[in-house]
Design a protein around this motif. Structure first.
Motif, PDB file in Angstrom:
ATOM      1  N   PRO A 158       0.792  -1.227   0.000  1.00  0.00           N
ATOM      2  CA  PRO A 158       0.000   0.000   0.000  1.00  0.00           C
ATOM      3  C   PRO A 158       0.828   1.282   0.000  1.00  0.00           C
ATOM      4  N   VAL A 159       2.123   1.183   0.298  1.00  0.00           N
ATOM      5  CA  VAL A 159       2.973   2.382   0.306  1.00  0.00           C
ATOM      6  C   VAL A 159       3.982   2.382  -0.845  1.00  0.00           C
ATOM      7  N   GLU A 160       3.817   1.459  -1.780  1.00  0.00           N
ATOM      8  CA  GLU A 160       4.671   1.376  -2.970  1.00  0.00           C
ATOM      9  C   GLU A 160       6.156   1.355  -2.609  1.00  0.00           C
ATOM     10  N   ALA A 161       6.500   0.453  -1.700  1.00  0.00           N
ATOM     11  CA  ALA A 161       7.874   0.353  -1.215  1.00  0.00           C
ATOM     12  C   ALA A 161       8.697  -0.709  -1.929  1.00  0.00           C
ATOM     13  N   ILE A 162       8.070  -1.530  -2.786  1.00  0.00           N
ATOM     14  CA  ILE A 162       8.775  -2.670  -3.372  1.00  0.00           C
ATOM     15  C   ILE A 162       9.043  -2.426  -4.856  1.00  0.00           C
ATOM     16  N   TYR A 163      10.312  -2.616  -5.236  1.00  0.00           N
ATOM     17  CA  TYR A 163      10.753  -2.396  -6.617  1.00  0.00           C
ATOM     18  C   TYR A 163      11.654  -3.535  -7.069  1.00  0.00           C
ATOM     19  N   ALA A 164      11.661  -3.758  -8.374  1.00  0.00           N
ATOM     20  CA  ALA A 164      12.673  -4.641  -8.947  1.00  0.00           C
ATOM     21  C   ALA A 164      14.025  -3.983  -8.708  1.00  0.00           C
ATOM     22  N   GLU A 165      15.026  -4.785  -8.487  1.00  0.00           N
ATOM     23  CA  GLU A 165      16.360  -4.267  -8.192  1.00  0.00           C
ATOM     24  C   GLU A 165      16.816  -3.223  -9.224  1.00  0.00           C
ATOM     25  N   ASP A 166      16.529  -3.453 -10.486  1.00  0.00           N
ATOM     26  CA  ASP A 166      16.930  -2.521 -11.542  1.00  0.00           C
ATOM     27  C   ASP A 166      16.088  -1.255 -11.588  1.00  0.00           C
ATOM     28  N   ASP A 167      14.972  -1.230 -10.868  1.00  0.00           N
ATOM     29  CA  ASP A 167      14.058  -0.089 -10.899  1.00  0.00           C
ATOM     30  C   ASP A 167      13.990   0.684  -9.591  1.00  0.00           C
ATOM     31  N   VAL A 168      14.883   0.392  -8.662  1.00  0.00           N
ATOM     32  CA  VAL A 168      14.886   1.109  -7.391  1.00  0.00           C
ATOM     33  C   VAL A 168      15.068   2.599  -7.683  1.00  0.00           C
ATOM     34  N   PRO A 169      14.242   3.459  -7.065  1.00  0.00           N
ATOM     35  CA  PRO A 169      14.318   4.890  -7.346  1.00  0.00           C
ATOM     36  C   PRO A 169      15.691   5.484  -7.020  1.00  0.00           C
ATOM     37  N   PRO A 170      16.071   6.499  -7.758  1.00  0.00           N
ATOM     38  CA  PRO A 170      17.344   7.180  -7.475  1.00  0.00           C
ATOM     39  C   PRO A 170      17.388   7.642  -6.019  1.00  0.00           C
ATOM     40  N   GLY A 171      18.523   7.446  -5.403  1.00  0.00           N
ATOM     41  CA  GLY A 171      18.705   7.823  -4.013  1.00  0.00           C
ATOM     42  C   GLY A 171      18.346   6.725  -3.025  1.00  0.00           C
ATOM     43  N   GLN A 172      17.786   5.626  -3.518  1.00  0.00           N
ATOM     44  CA  GLN A 172      17.425   4.526  -2.627  1.00  0.00           C
ATOM     45  C   GLN A 172      18.182   3.242  -2.958  1.00  0.00           C
ATOM     46  N   GLU A 173      19.216   3.365  -3.766  1.00  0.00           N
ATOM     47  CA  GLU A 173      19.994   2.190  -4.159  1.00  0.00           C
ATOM     48  C   GLU A 173      20.625   1.465  -2.975  1.00  0.00           C
ATOM     49  N   GLU A 174      20.870   2.165  -1.890  1.00  0.00           N
ATOM     50  CA  GLU A 174      21.473   1.530  -0.711  1.00  0.00           C
ATOM     51  C   GLU A 174      20.573   0.443  -0.122  1.00  0.00           C
ATOM     52  N   TYR A 175      19.286   0.485  -0.440  1.00  0.00           N
ATOM     53  CA  TYR A 175      18.359  -0.523   0.068  1.00  0.00           C
ATOM     54  C   TYR A 175      18.580  -1.890  -0.569  1.00  0.00           C
ATOM     55  N   ILE A 176      19.232  -1.926  -1.707  1.00  0.00           N
ATOM     56  CA  ILE A 176      19.543  -3.213  -2.336  1.00  0.00           C
ATOM     57  C   ILE A 176      20.479  -4.002  -1.416  1.00  0.00           C
ATOM     58  N   ALA A 177      21.563  -3.371  -0.999  1.00  0.00           N
ATOM     59  CA  ALA A 177      22.508  -4.021  -0.084  1.00  0.00           C
ATOM     60  C   ALA A 177      21.905  -4.217   1.300  1.00  0.00           C
ATOM     61  N   LEU A 178      21.088  -3.263   1.737  1.00  0.00           N
ATOM     62  CA  LEU A 178      20.473  -3.353   3.051  1.00  0.00           C
ATOM     63  C   LEU A 178      19.527  -4.550   3.143  1.00  0.00           C
ATOM     64  N   ASN A 179      18.731  -4.791   2.096  1.00  0.00           N
ATOM     65  CA  ASN A 179      17.845  -5.963   2.078  1.00  0.00           C
ATOM     66  C   ASN A 179      18.671  -7.241   2.190  1.00  0.00           C
ATOM     67  N   ALA A 180      19.748  -7.330   1.419  1.00  0.00           N
ATOM     68  CA  ALA A 180      20.592  -8.532   1.443  1.00  0.00           C
ATOM     69  C   ALA A 180      21.219  -8.731   2.821  1.00  0.00           C
ATOM     70  N   GLU A 181      21.711  -7.661   3.412  1.00  0.00           N
ATOM     71  CA  GLU A 181      22.349  -7.747   4.731  1.00  0.00           C
ATOM     72  C   GLU A 181      21.365  -8.168   5.811  1.00  0.00           C
ATOM     73  N   LEU A 182      20.234  -7.474   5.885  1.00  0.00           N
ATOM     74  CA  LEU A 182      19.275  -7.753   6.954  1.00  0.00           C
ATOM     75  C   LEU A 182      18.549  -9.080   6.754  1.00  0.00           C
ATOM     76  N   ALA A 183      18.411  -9.523   5.526  1.00  0.00           N
ATOM     77  CA  ALA A 183      17.768 -10.819   5.255  1.00  0.00           C
ATOM     78  C   ALA A 183      18.568 -11.960   5.876  1.00  0.00           C
TER      79      ALA A 183
END
Length: 107
Positions: free
Chosen positions: A51-76
């Motif tokens: 409902p908050v549009e927080a999920i993106y394909a890795e290649d489509d992560v919005p500019p400025g939020q690329e750090e969440y790619i590594a963060l998801n992997a780390e916290l998972a």
């Protein structure tokens, strides 16, 4: 290519996405969800459910939020799987539109 949970989820933690995941790739922290990139099968089902549009394909992560790619992997690797929908956090609606919430993430 895995899907990634981004900033909009912090302090909201809606779990609608968990219900539709066929492989249980979501992991739960105190105030945020992440997707395990090793488990994600790129089915896209979770994207429409958020409902908050927080999920993106890795290649489509919005500019400025690329750090969440590594963060998801780390916290998972640290957090436990979540396989059932839960109620969102009590003040989720208030936090849903707020930007710049990374400092609010509880690890």
């Amino acid at each position: 290519m895995a899907y990634v949970v981004t900033e909009s989820c912090i302090r909201c933690k809606y779990t609608d996405c968990v219900d539709v995941c066929p492989v249980d790739c979501f992991r739960e922290g105190e105030n945020f969800l992440v997707i395990d990139p090793e488990e994600c099968i790129d089915c896209t089902l979770c994207v429409a459910e958020c409902p908050v549009e927080a999920i993106y394909a890795e290649d489509d992560v919005p500019p400025g939020q690329e750090e969440y790619i590594a963060l998801n992997a780390e916290l998972a690797r640290q957090w436990k799987p979540i396989v059932e929908r839960k109620e969102p956090l009590p003040d989720a609606e208030e936090w849903a539109k707020i930007k710049g919430k990374l400092d609010q993430l509880k690890r």
